[in-house]
Scaffold this motif. Structure first.
Motif, PDB file in Angstrom:
ATOM      1  N   ALA A   1       0.828  -1.211   0.000  1.00 52.43           N
ATOM      2  CA  ALA A   1       0.000   0.000   0.000  1.00 52.43           C
ATOM      3  C   ALA A   1       0.861   1.259   0.000  1.00 52.43           C
ATOM      4  O   ALA A   1       0.543   2.242  -0.686  1.00 52.43           O
ATOM      5  CB  ALA A   1      -0.928  -0.013   1.212  1.00 52.43           C
ATOM      6  N   ILE A   2       1.952   1.233   0.755  1.00 56.54           N
ATOM      7  CA  ILE A   2       2.858   2.396   0.758  1.00 56.54           C
ATOM      8  C   ILE A   2       3.501   2.554  -0.620  1.00 56.54           C
ATOM      9  O   ILE A   2       3.635   3.675  -1.142  1.00 56.54           O
ATOM     10  CB  ILE A   2       3.937   2.247   1.839  1.00 56.54           C
ATOM     11  N   ALA A   3       3.885   1.434  -1.229  1.00 52.56           N
ATOM     12  CA  ALA A   3       4.462   1.490  -2.575  1.00 52.56           C
ATOM     13  C   ALA A   3       3.473   2.090  -3.573  1.00 52.56           C
ATOM     14  O   ALA A   3       3.862   2.828  -4.491  1.00 52.56           O
ATOM     15  CB  ALA A   3       4.886   0.095  -3.010  1.00 52.56           C
ATOM     16  N   ALA A   4       2.168   1.793  -3.395  1.00 54.59           N
ATOM     17  CA  ALA A   4       1.140   2.374  -4.274  1.00 54.59           C
ATOM     18  C   ALA A   4       1.113   3.890  -4.148  1.00 54.59           C
ATOM     19  O   ALA A   4       0.931   4.607  -5.149  1.00 54.59           O
ATOM     20  CB  ALA A   4      -0.227   1.780  -3.928  1.00 54.59           C
ATOM     21  N   LEU A   5       1.306   4.412  -2.945  1.00 56.90           N
ATOM     22  CA  LEU A   5       1.364   5.867  -2.752  1.00 56.90           C
ATOM     23  C   LEU A   5       2.540   6.468  -3.511  1.00 56.90           C
ATOM     24  O   LEU A   5       2.407   7.515  -4.163  1.00 56.90           O
ATOM     25  CB  LEU A   5       1.495   6.209  -1.265  1.00 56.90           C
ATOM     26  N   VAL A   6       3.693   5.822  -3.415  1.00 61.21           N
ATOM     27  CA  VAL A   6       4.881   6.326  -4.106  1.00 61.21           C
ATOM     28  C   VAL A   6       4.648   6.364  -5.612  1.00 61.21           C
ATOM     29  O   VAL A   6       4.928   7.367  -6.285  1.00 61.21           O
ATOM     30  CB  VAL A   6       6.113   5.463  -3.761  1.00 61.21           C
ATOM     31  N   LEU A   7       4.120   5.269  -6.155  1.00 58.36           N
ATOM     32  CA  LEU A   7       3.862   5.205  -7.597  1.00 58.36           C
ATOM     33  C   LEU A   7       2.823   6.234  -8.024  1.00 58.36           C
ATOM     34  O   LEU A   7       2.966   6.872  -9.086  1.00 58.36           O
ATOM     35  CB  LEU A   7       3.396   3.800  -7.980  1.00 58.36           C
ATOM     36  N   ALA A   8       1.792   6.415  -7.214  1.00 58.32           N
ATOM     37  CA  ALA A   8       0.749   7.388  -7.555  1.00 58.32           C
ATOM     38  C   ALA A   8       1.310   8.800  -7.592  1.00 58.32           C
ATOM     39  O   ALA A   8       1.018   9.579  -8.515  1.00 58.32           O
ATOM     40  CB  ALA A   8      -0.394   7.289  -6.550  1.00 58.32           C
ATOM     41  N   ASP A   9       2.124   9.150  -6.621  1.00 63.63           N
ATOM     42  CA  ASP A   9       2.694  10.500  -6.587  1.00 63.63           C
ATOM     43  C   ASP A   9       3.682  10.724  -7.732  1.00 63.63           C
ATOM     44  O   ASP A   9       3.724  11.805  -8.321  1.00 63.63           O
ATOM     45  CB  ASP A   9       3.378  10.741  -5.240  1.00 63.63           C
ATOM     46  N   LEU A  10       4.458   9.713  -8.047  1.00 63.02           N
ATOM     47  CA  LEU A  10       5.371   9.841  -9.193  1.00 63.02           C
ATOM     48  C   LEU A  10       4.587   9.984 -10.495  1.00 63.02           C
ATOM     49  O   LEU A  10       4.973  10.750 -11.387  1.00 63.02           O
ATOM     50  CB  LEU A  10       6.302   8.633  -9.257  1.00 63.02           C
ATOM     51  N   GLY A  11       3.487   9.263 -10.613  1.00 65.12           N
ATOM     52  CA  GLY A  11       2.658   9.384 -11.808  1.00 65.12           C
ATOM     53  C   GLY A  11       2.016  10.756 -11.919  1.00 65.12           C
ATOM     54  O   GLY A  11       1.986  11.359 -13.008  1.00 65.12           O
ATOM     55  N   LEU A  12       1.495  11.273 -10.822  1.00 66.56           N
ATOM     56  CA  LEU A  12       0.896  12.612 -10.839  1.00 66.56           C
ATOM     57  C   LEU A  12       1.942  13.685 -11.136  1.00 66.56           C
ATOM     58  O   LEU A  12       1.617  14.731 -11.708  1.00 66.56           O
ATOM     59  CB  LEU A  12       0.215  12.887  -9.491  1.00 66.56           C
ATOM     60  N   MET A  13       3.173  13.427 -10.756  1.00 63.81           N
ATOM     61  CA  MET A  13       4.250  14.382 -11.039  1.00 63.81           C
ATOM     62  C   MET A  13       4.569  14.443 -12.527  1.00 63.81           C
ATOM     63  O   MET A  13       4.887  15.506 -13.074  1.00 63.81           O
ATOM     64  CB  MET A  13       5.505  13.974 -10.254  1.00 63.81           C
ATOM     65  N   GLN A  14       4.417  13.302 -13.226  1.00 62.28           N
ATOM     66  CA  GLN A  14       4.848  13.212 -14.622  1.00 62.28           C
ATOM     67  C   GLN A  14       3.735  13.485 -15.627  1.00 62.28           C
ATOM     68  O   GLN A  14       3.997  14.001 -16.718  1.00 62.28           O
ATOM     69  CB  GLN A  14       5.432  11.814 -14.888  1.00 62.28           C
TER      70      GLN A  14
ATOM     71  N   LEU B   1      -5.258   5.211  -7.777  1.00 60.75           N
ATOM     72  CA  LEU B   1      -4.206   4.405  -7.157  1.00 60.75           C
ATOM     73  C   LEU B   1      -3.825   4.984  -5.798  1.00 60.75           C
ATOM     74  O   LEU B   1      -3.623   4.235  -4.829  1.00 60.75           O
ATOM     75  CB  LEU B   1      -2.980   4.355  -8.067  1.00 60.75           C
ATOM     76  N   PHE B   2      -3.761   6.308  -5.723  1.00 60.22           N
ATOM     77  CA  PHE B   2      -3.444   6.959  -4.443  1.00 60.22           C
ATOM     78  C   PHE B   2      -4.479   6.592  -3.391  1.00 60.22           C
ATOM     79  O   PHE B   2      -4.129   6.230  -2.255  1.00 60.22           O
ATOM     80  CB  PHE B   2      -3.390   8.476  -4.630  1.00 60.22           C
ATOM     81  N   PHE B   3      -5.760   6.670  -3.741  1.00 54.60           N
ATOM     82  CA  PHE B   3      -6.790   6.391  -2.747  1.00 54.60           C
ATOM     83  C   PHE B   3      -6.878   4.911  -2.399  1.00 54.60           C
ATOM     84  O   PHE B   3      -7.287   4.561  -1.285  1.00 54.60           O
ATOM     85  CB  PHE B   3      -8.146   6.927  -3.210  1.00 54.60           C
ATOM     86  N   CYS B   4      -6.497   4.042  -3.325  1.00 53.41           N
ATOM     87  CA  CYS B   4      -6.404   2.625  -2.954  1.00 53.41           C
ATOM     88  C   CYS B   4      -5.386   2.447  -1.833  1.00 53.41           C
ATOM     89  O   CYS B   4      -5.655   1.783  -0.818  1.00 53.41           O
ATOM     90  CB  CYS B   4      -6.002   1.782  -4.164  1.00 53.41           C
ATOM     91  N   GLY B   5      -4.201   3.036  -2.006  1.00 53.43           N
ATOM     92  CA  GLY B   5      -3.178   2.945  -0.972  1.00 53.43           C
ATOM     93  C   GLY B   5      -3.580   3.667   0.299  1.00 53.43           C
ATOM     94  O   GLY B   5      -3.414   3.143   1.407  1.00 53.43           O
ATOM     95  N   PHE B   6      -4.137   4.868   0.145  1.00 56.81           N
ATOM     96  CA  PHE B   6      -4.507   5.667   1.308  1.00 56.81           C
ATOM     97  C   PHE B   6      -5.575   4.962   2.144  1.00 56.81           C
ATOM     98  O   PHE B   6      -5.436   4.836   3.366  1.00 56.81           O
ATOM     99  CB  PHE B   6      -5.014   7.037   0.852  1.00 56.81           C
ATOM    100  N   ASN B   7      -6.646   4.526   1.514  1.00 59.12           N
ATOM    101  CA  ASN B   7      -7.739   3.886   2.254  1.00 59.12           C
ATOM    102  C   ASN B   7      -7.298   2.586   2.915  1.00 59.12           C
ATOM    103  O   ASN B   7      -7.741   2.256   4.022  1.00 59.12           O
ATOM    104  CB  ASN B   7      -8.929   3.633   1.324  1.00 59.12           C
ATOM    105  N   LEU B   8      -6.437   1.836   2.233  1.00 58.17           N
ATOM    106  CA  LEU B   8      -5.948   0.591   2.810  1.00 58.17           C
ATOM    107  C   LEU B   8      -5.095   0.865   4.054  1.00 58.17           C
ATOM    108  O   LEU B   8      -5.227   0.195   5.082  1.00 58.17           O
ATOM    109  CB  LEU B   8      -5.147  -0.181   1.773  1.00 58.17           C
ATOM    110  N   LEU B   9      -4.246   1.870   3.963  1.00 60.75           N
ATOM    111  CA  LEU B   9      -3.404   2.210   5.110  1.00 60.75           C
ATOM    112  C   LEU B   9      -4.220   2.828   6.240  1.00 60.75           C
ATOM    113  O   LEU B   9      -3.970   2.566   7.421  1.00 60.75           O
ATOM    114  CB  LEU B   9      -2.294   3.173   4.667  1.00 60.75           C
ATOM    115  N   GLU B  10      -5.206   3.634   5.886  1.00 64.02           N
ATOM    116  CA  GLU B  10      -6.068   4.242   6.898  1.00 64.02           C
ATOM    117  C   GLU B  10      -6.834   3.169   7.670  1.00 64.02           C
ATOM    118  O   GLU B  10      -7.140   3.340   8.858  1.00 64.02           O
ATOM    119  CB  GLU B  10      -7.043   5.214   6.228  1.00 64.02           C
ATOM    120  N   ALA B  11      -7.131   2.061   7.001  1.00 60.12           N
ATOM    121  CA  ALA B  11      -7.848   0.962   7.655  1.00 60.12           C
ATOM    122  C   ALA B  11      -6.927   0.071   8.476  1.00 60.12           C
ATOM    123  O   ALA B  11      -7.320  -0.437   9.535  1.00 60.12           O
ATOM    124  CB  ALA B  11      -8.579   0.121   6.606  1.00 60.12           C
TER     125      ALA B  11
END
Length: 453
Positions: A280-293, A306-316
């Motif tokens: 889930a943390i890796a999904a956050l990294v990939l999402a932010d890199l994608g939004l940057m590019q 993808l960001f919210f998949c990681g965020f919601n999973l970690l929040e839970a």
């Protein structure tokens, strides 16, 4: 649950939800309407989005302790009045500095700990976990409603209108606490599973695994608020009108929630928590890199999902990890430190996101987020696999001290009971159990033989 417990749980969950809704509603719209506010700069807008978290992090523990001394309802009402006052200050302000002041006052009404303590006062030990879970779910629902409804509401009544709406929610919450929530016992007792115990705070701060999780929730909410400084602007610049942003947020949030369910089952039931957590943390990294590019609307939607998949999973999973990691009688203290880091992350993340955007542009915001999530990812590789132990509380109000000690000695012999901590002065025993091994029949027989004698 008894009717009184249900009433207490649902009414307190609604108060928590109204307050969080008020804090979140402004998040997806403030940067879009910044040109309507005198003196607004990217740095100040980012700070305004997150500053509630700074005042919240500073005051939530003192509010909880004050509620022990002066009464839960009184302190909650005071906190909600501060929330109302902050909303009015922001609503009548024409400058960004007035909005900043209002948001800070909103956060100063830090009643989260007091609400949790009141839930513990009004529910039996056996039902308390369900009550806490319902309140936790109300926070997630509030966030989803806020990011979806915020842009639509703002298109009709503007940012200042949203603050007036939030003020109305605060008044509604005050009416609920006064006239709907049952009155707690005159003499509230300490609930170590739900409240912070100041004398035990040092034990929590010395636990490396808990500190790792505290760092994680700090980073998670820092990148959330930093992202919402810029994501609404990117969608607008990609051709989507602000009033239509709900068409992205709603399906993204709902589908991401649906997608994470199998992973939660894998983490909890199949005991693959560490792998799911790191993924889930890796999904956050990939999402932010994608939004940057990539700045096209389909790319923004895809990486936001993808960001919210990681965020919601970690929040839970993060609260579950805190519960598994902390000693049973320190769970409330551990959650107090965790919540403080969560709100502090929101405040610092908003300020950092606004500053990055103002100084270096949109890409710098997502680079900051990716780097922050990356640091968390590296730290998580060395985390110890969690113990899959659940927490139980048993009331010992009818037992003498000798009987309580005998009960505890018998309890540790039961298969699946991993830890037993007795606090006789509070008439409660805290257990950690392995549900896959627990001899429930023997446990229930032991409890009945002592508590019904």
């Amino acid at each position: 649950m008894s009717p009184s417990e249900k009433r207490a749980t649902w009414s307190l969950a609604s108060i928590y939800a109204f307050r969080m809704l008020g804090l979140f509603l402004i998040m997806p719209v403030l940067s879009l309407f910044a040109e309507q506010i005198e003196g607004a700069t990217p740095s100040l807008v980012g700070l305004a989005i997150g500053i509630y978290g700074i005042s919240q992090s500073l005051l939530q523990i003192p509010f909880g302790l004050l509620s022990d001394r002066f009464g839960r309802k009184k302190i909650i009402v005071i906190g909600l009045l501060l929330f109302f006052a902050g909303s009015v200050v922001a609503a009548v302000s024409t400058t960004i500095h007035g909005v900043l002041l209002g948001r800070a006052i909103q956060g100063a009404g830090a009643v989260a700990a007091a609400i949790m303590a009141l839930v513990a006062d009004l529910t039996q030990e056996v039902h308390r976990t369900k009550a806490m879970a319902l309140i936790g779910a109300s926070i997630g629902v509030s966030f989803g409603v806020a990011i979806t409804a915020g842009p639509v509401i703002a298109s009709f009544i503007g940012v200042h209108g949203i603050f007036w709406l939030i003020a109305g929610l605060a008044l509604l919450a005050i009416l609920i606490i006064l006239f709907v929530v049952p009155n707690p016992p005159r003499q509230s007792k300490k609930h170590r599973d739900a409240e912070l115990v100041p004398t035990q705070f040092s034990h929590v701060l010395k636990n490396a695994e808990l500190l790792r999780l505290d760092y994680g929730i700090f980073i998670l909410h820092a990148i959330l608020t930093a992202s919402f400084v810029i994501v609404p602007l990117l969608m607008r610049d990609a051709g989507l009108l602000p009033a239509q942003h709900w068409q992205v947020y709603l399906p993204v949030f709902i589908t991401s929630m649906a997608v994470i369910v199998p992973f939660i089952i894998l983490a909890e039931k199949k005991r693959k928590m560490k792998g799911v957590f790191i993924g889930a943390i890796a999904a956050l990294v990939l999402a932010d890199l994608g939004l940057m590019q990539f700045n096209s609307l389909p790319a923004i939607i895809g990486f936001l999902w993808l960001f919210f998949c990681g965020f919601n999973l970690l929040e839970a999973t993060l609260p579950s990890l805190i519960s598994k990691t902390a000693p049973a009688d320190l769970r409330g203290t551990a959650m107090g430190a965790y919540s403080t880091c969560q709100f502090l992350g929101a405040g610092i993340g908003g300020a950092a996101g606004g500053w990055c955007y103002g100084e270096f542009g949109a890409s710098a915001v997502f680079l900051f987020c990716a780097a922050a999530a990356g640091s968390w990812l590296l730290l998580s590789f060395s985390m110890s696999p969690p113990r899959y132990w659940a927490n139980l509380l048993i009331s010992l109000e009818k037992l003498t001290e000798q009987e309580a000690n005998e009960f505890m000695a018998e309890m540790v012999k039961i298969i699946g009971v991993e830890e037993v901590t007795l606090h006789y002065e509070e008439a409660v025993v805290y257990l950690k159990v392995d549900n896959q091994k627990l001899d429930r029949d023997n446990l229930q027989y032991l409890i009945s033989s002592y508590t019904n004698a």
